[in-house]
Write a protein that holds these residues in place. Sequence first.
Motif, short mmCIF file in Angstrom:
data_model
loop_
_atom_site.label_atom_id
_atom_site.label_comp_id
_atom_site.label_asym_id
_atom_site.label_seq_id
_atom_site.Cartn_x
_atom_site.Cartn_y
_atom_site.Cartn_z
N PHE A 58 0.86 -1.18 0.00
CA PHE A 58 0.00 0.00 0.00
C PHE A 58 0.90 1.24 0.00
O PHE A 58 1.34 1.68 1.06
N PRO A 59 1.21 1.80 -1.17
CA PRO A 59 2.12 2.94 -1.25
C PRO A 59 1.59 4.14 -0.46
O PRO A 59 0.40 4.44 -0.47
N GLY A 60 2.51 4.80 0.21
CA GLY A 60 2.18 5.96 1.01
C GLY A 60 3.28 6.24 2.00
O GLY A 60 4.46 6.10 1.66
N VAL A 61 2.91 6.62 3.22
CA VAL A 61 3.88 6.87 4.28
C VAL A 61 3.44 6.12 5.54
O VAL A 61 2.26 6.08 5.87
N VAL A 62 4.40 5.53 6.23
CA VAL A 62 4.11 4.81 7.47
C VAL A 62 3.78 5.83 8.54
O VAL A 62 4.51 6.80 8.74
N GLU A 63 2.66 5.62 9.23
CA GLU A 63 2.27 6.47 10.35
C GLU A 63 2.71 5.84 11.67
O GLU A 63 3.14 6.52 12.59
N ASN A 75 0.41 0.93 10.16
CA ASN A 75 -0.62 1.83 9.65
C ASN A 75 0.03 2.73 8.61
O ASN A 75 1.02 3.41 8.91
N VAL A 76 -0.53 2.73 7.40
CA VAL A 76 0.02 3.51 6.29
C VAL A 76 -1.03 4.51 5.82
O VAL A 76 -2.19 4.15 5.61
N ILE A 77 -0.60 5.76 5.67
CA ILE A 77 -1.44 6.81 5.11
C ILE A 77 -1.06 6.95 3.65
O ILE A 77 0.13 7.05 3.32
N GLY A 78 -2.06 6.95 2.77
CA GLY A 78 -1.80 7.10 1.34
C GLY A 78 -1.14 8.44 1.03
O GLY A 78 -1.27 9.40 1.79
N LYS A 79 -0.44 8.52 -0.08
CA LYS A 79 0.25 9.76 -0.46
C LYS A 79 -0.73 10.91 -0.64
O LYS A 79 -0.34 12.07 -0.56
N ASP A 80 -2.00 10.58 -0.87
CA ASP A 80 -3.03 11.62 -1.01
C ASP A 80 -3.44 12.20 0.34
O ASP A 80 -4.13 13.20 0.40
N GLY A 81 -3.01 11.59 1.44
CA GLY A 81 -3.35 12.06 2.77
C GLY A 81 -4.76 11.74 3.20
O GLY A 81 -5.18 12.11 4.29
N VAL A 82 -5.49 11.03 2.36
CA VAL A 82 -6.90 10.74 2.64
C VAL A 82 -7.12 9.27 2.95
O VAL A 82 -7.85 8.93 3.88
N SER A 85 -4.52 2.54 5.47
CA SER A 85 -4.67 1.09 5.52
C SER A 85 -3.97 0.56 6.76
O SER A 85 -2.86 0.97 7.07
N GLU A 86 -4.66 -0.35 7.45
CA GLU A 86 -4.07 -1.05 8.58
C GLU A 86 -3.63 -2.41 8.06
O GLU A 86 -4.44 -3.19 7.57
N LEU A 87 -2.33 -2.68 8.15
CA LEU A 87 -1.75 -3.88 7.59
C LEU A 87 -1.07 -4.71 8.67
O LEU A 87 -0.63 -4.18 9.69
N GLU A 88 -1.00 -6.01 8.42
CA GLU A 88 -0.24 -6.91 9.27
C GLU A 88 0.84 -7.54 8.41
O GLU A 88 0.57 -7.98 7.30
N VAL A 89 2.07 -7.56 8.94
CA VAL A 89 3.20 -8.14 8.22
C VAL A 89 3.73 -9.28 9.08
O VAL A 89 4.07 -9.09 10.24
N SER A 90 3.80 -10.48 8.49
CA SER A 90 4.27 -11.66 9.22
C SER A 90 5.79 -11.70 9.25
O SER A 90 6.46 -10.91 8.59
N THR A 91 6.33 -12.66 9.98
CA THR A 91 7.78 -12.82 10.08
C THR A 91 8.42 -13.17 8.74
O THR A 91 9.62 -12.99 8.57
N THR A 92 7.62 -13.66 7.80
CA THR A 92 8.14 -13.98 6.47
C THR A 92 8.00 -12.82 5.50
O THR A 92 8.43 -12.91 4.36
N GLY A 93 7.35 -11.73 5.94
CA GLY A 93 7.14 -10.58 5.07
C GLY A 93 5.82 -10.59 4.34
O GLY A 93 5.55 -9.68 3.55
N ALA A 94 4.97 -11.59 4.59
CA ALA A 94 3.65 -11.64 3.97
C ALA A 94 2.78 -10.53 4.56
O ALA A 94 2.76 -10.32 5.77
N VAL A 95 2.05 -9.83 3.70
CA VAL A 95 1.23 -8.69 4.13
C VAL A 95 -0.25 -9.04 4.01
O VAL A 95 -0.69 -9.57 3.00
N THR A 96 -0.99 -8.73 5.06
CA THR A 96 -2.44 -8.90 5.07
C THR A 96 -3.07 -7.55 5.38
O THR A 96 -2.68 -6.89 6.35
#
Length: 191
Positions: A58-63, A75-82, A85-96
Amino acid sequence: MKRNLYVSAAASVVLLAGGTAVAAAATGADTARTAPASAVARVDVDAGGAAAAALKHFPGVVESLDQDGAIWHVNVIGKDGVTNSELEVSTTGAVTERNKDRDDNAAENARLVGAKITAAAAMKAALAAHPGTVVSVDWDDDDENGAAPHWNIEVKAADGKTSNYDVSATDGKVTVSSDDGDDDGSDNDNN
C-alpha cells in the motif's frame, strides 16, 4: 553425469560461502519439489522490513508500526493524505490488509505526508545513535508543549532494556524521549 558434477560443484561453492538453504535448492529441481515445508528457512522481518513490505503493498507513508508477537501492525497513510490502511506483516514478510478506509480530512495528515524525515529514516537515525532493535514507531505531531512534529522510536538494546527516542521530522536529530519511563536520566548524549 556431467550435470550432476556441475550441480555438486555449484552446491559445494555455495556451502563454502555459508548458503546451506541455497545449496539445497541448487541440488536439483526434483529434490526441491519434494523438500518438506519444515526445511524452508524462517526469515524474521525487522521493523524496517515490515515497513518496506507494507509500503510495497500500500504505497504511502508509514504512520506507525509495532510488533505483537510474530506480527507487525503497520498503519500507512496514502500519499493523497486521505486513504489509510491497517496492515499486518508476518515474520516472512507476507502482508495482510486488515482495514482500508478514507478520511475526508487530508489536512490532518498533511504534516505526516510532507515530513522530510520518513519513518524508515527516523528508525535509521535512532539506531545509529542508540544501537538495538526497533520495536515500535509512532508519528507525533501534537502541539503539546510546543513540540515540533517528530517520530517516537522505541528501541530494545542488547541488554534487553527498552528506551524511547524522539527523532525530529525536519532534521533527524535524535533526543531521549521525555516520556520514557525506563530512562534513568543518565543518557545525555542528545545527538
